[in-house]
Design an enzyme around this catalytic site. Sequence first.
Site, PDB file in Angstrom:
ATOM      1  CE  LYS A  23      -2.805   0.842   3.669  1.00 17.76           C
ATOM      2  NZ  LYS A  23      -2.573   2.203   4.169  1.00 17.76           N
ATOM      3  CB  SER A 168       5.061  10.150  11.561  1.00 17.54           C
ATOM      4  OG  SER A 168       4.265  10.264  10.395  1.00 17.54           O
ATOM      5  CG  ASP A 316       0.670   0.141   9.501  1.00 23.02           C
ATOM      6  OD1 ASP A 316       0.342   0.970  10.372  1.00 23.02           O
ATOM      7  OD2 ASP A 316       0.999   0.462   8.343  1.00 23.02           O
ATOM      8  NE  ARG A 389      -2.460  -1.794   8.312  1.00 26.35           N
ATOM      9  CZ  ARG A 389      -2.143  -2.128   7.065  1.00 26.35           C
ATOM     10  NH1 ARG A 389      -2.291  -3.366   6.652  1.00 26.35           N
ATOM     11  NH2 ARG A 389      -1.668  -1.227   6.211  1.00 26.35           N
TER      12      ARG A 389
HETATM   13  C1  S3P Z   1       2.602   4.931   6.278  1.00 30.22           C
HETATM   14  C2  S3P Z   1       3.187   5.290   7.461  1.00 30.22           C
HETATM   15  C3  S3P Z   1       2.695   4.874   8.785  1.00 30.22           C
HETATM   16  C4  S3P Z   1       1.724   3.690   8.672  1.00 30.22           C
HETATM   17  C5  S3P Z   1       0.726   3.891   7.580  1.00 30.22           C
HETATM   18  C6  S3P Z   1       1.430   4.053   6.237  1.00 30.22           C
HETATM   19  C7  S3P Z   1       3.196   5.429   5.022  1.00 30.22           C
HETATM   20  O1  S3P Z   1       1.986   5.942   9.377  1.00 30.22           O
HETATM   21  O2  S3P Z   1       1.086   3.469   9.904  1.00 30.22           O
HETATM   22  O3  S3P Z   1      -0.166   2.785   7.507  1.00 30.22           O
HETATM   23  O4  S3P Z   1       2.814   4.928   3.943  1.00 30.22           O
HETATM   24  O5  S3P Z   1       4.038   6.323   5.082  1.00 30.22           O
HETATM   25  P1  S3P Z   1       2.735   7.092  10.227  1.00 30.22           P
HETATM   26  O6  S3P Z   1       3.674   7.766   9.354  1.00 30.22           O
HETATM   27  O7  S3P Z   1       1.624   8.000  10.680  1.00 30.22           O
HETATM   28  O8  S3P Z   1       3.383   6.372  11.368  1.00 30.22           O
END
Ligand code: S3P
Length: 428
Positions: A23, A168, A316, A389
Amino acid sequence: MTSLNLKTNINRLVGEITIPGDKSISHRSVMFGSIAHGETRVTNFLPGDDCLSTISCFRKLGVTIEESDNELRITGKGFEGLTEPEEVLDVGNSGTTIRLIMGILAGRPFFSSLIGDESIGKRPMTRVTVPLKKMGAKMDGRKDGAFTPISIRGGRLEPIHYELPVASAQVKSALILAGLQAEGKSTIIEQAETRDHTERMILRFGGKIHKENQVITVEGGQRLKASTIHVPGDISSAAFFLVAGASIPDSEIVLKNVGLNPTRTGIIEVMEKMGANLKVVQPDGNSFEPSGDLIIKTSSLKGTIIEGELIPKLIDEIPIIALLATQAEGTTIIKDAEELKVKETNRIDTVVQELRKLGASIDATDDGMIIHGKSNLTGGTVSSHGDHRIGMMLAIAALLCTDDVKLENAEAISVSYPNFFTHLNSLI
Ligand code: S3P
């Protein structure tokens, strides 16, 4: 709202599944294809609702994107090829779409506005709007820019020197995407390493980005060139079958084409520590995103502690790891994971609430959860709370249950894994 009677009381799972596209990488392939120059071809794109929201937003920004059989052709004309949207950009349920697109739109000299679903309306945006405003973008939103709807009038951006207050990848990526449009060099400092798909994409599209000891530097004004992207399978989707295979008796499941980027493989590390019989075969470390096949067989499991720098590498996967912990002997402690509270749902609360309904012994803490195993799971009516999820975790939990299990809000699963039940049923 779709309610489903889930399969329960399964005594073995056997077979092979090719895991659908990642994803995070699928989102970024559309975004980078749109801001690069030329035609980008993407194969094994994930046609989940979240990634379709990203396609729809970039079409509204004037990008031509053709779709057929999980393949995309994106005609990019650079950042400057994006045009003012006539309609509101709707990101649906996708946090990645909204946070990353803000970084792109911050540098565009036009007005745009962003909305999403009820869950997006509760997720914090200040973490992105504050640093982007510092760079010079004009942004606003409900509660002083904290929540959707968000409005943006982009333009000239100053580079930023910014220490990320949260671990993040979405915030980091938004700042990198804004930094690519700024006048000069931006520096972004991570407190813990998070997924690095954005950095890898920049290199793949012919750009430059430098990273040393969690300090990332990126120059503005780079011209990105179209590329070809083969999206590896999503380890976050594979995780549901890894846990099913490890905990259901007499199982053996082969998972083909799983992304093995080291910023995402925390679940493998944890499962190995818990005693899982998991093998990585035919690893391909040469492509821009590493991948390989995984073989999981049933084994006895023991509790563990999951904390610190490992958390962003499996953030995740925590809902499904919590289920695994109910099937392990002893106590599992998950800490330093307060970010779970601001995911698609408050995943500390939803995991604890729903697994308790099925008979698990699990308690919420301020920054995670404590699980006592091994539990015999029973049955009941559970809900995804609209969180993909949580829905998939409950469908795997049901396989271990002795009584009937009904899942409410099952449709949420199509956000990241539209053919989840077809794959699951093929193993039964
Ligand atoms: C993601 C980063 C994560 C993850 C999300 C997808 C991404 O979130 O939990 O499902 O694609 O950069 P955070 O950056 O808020 O931790």
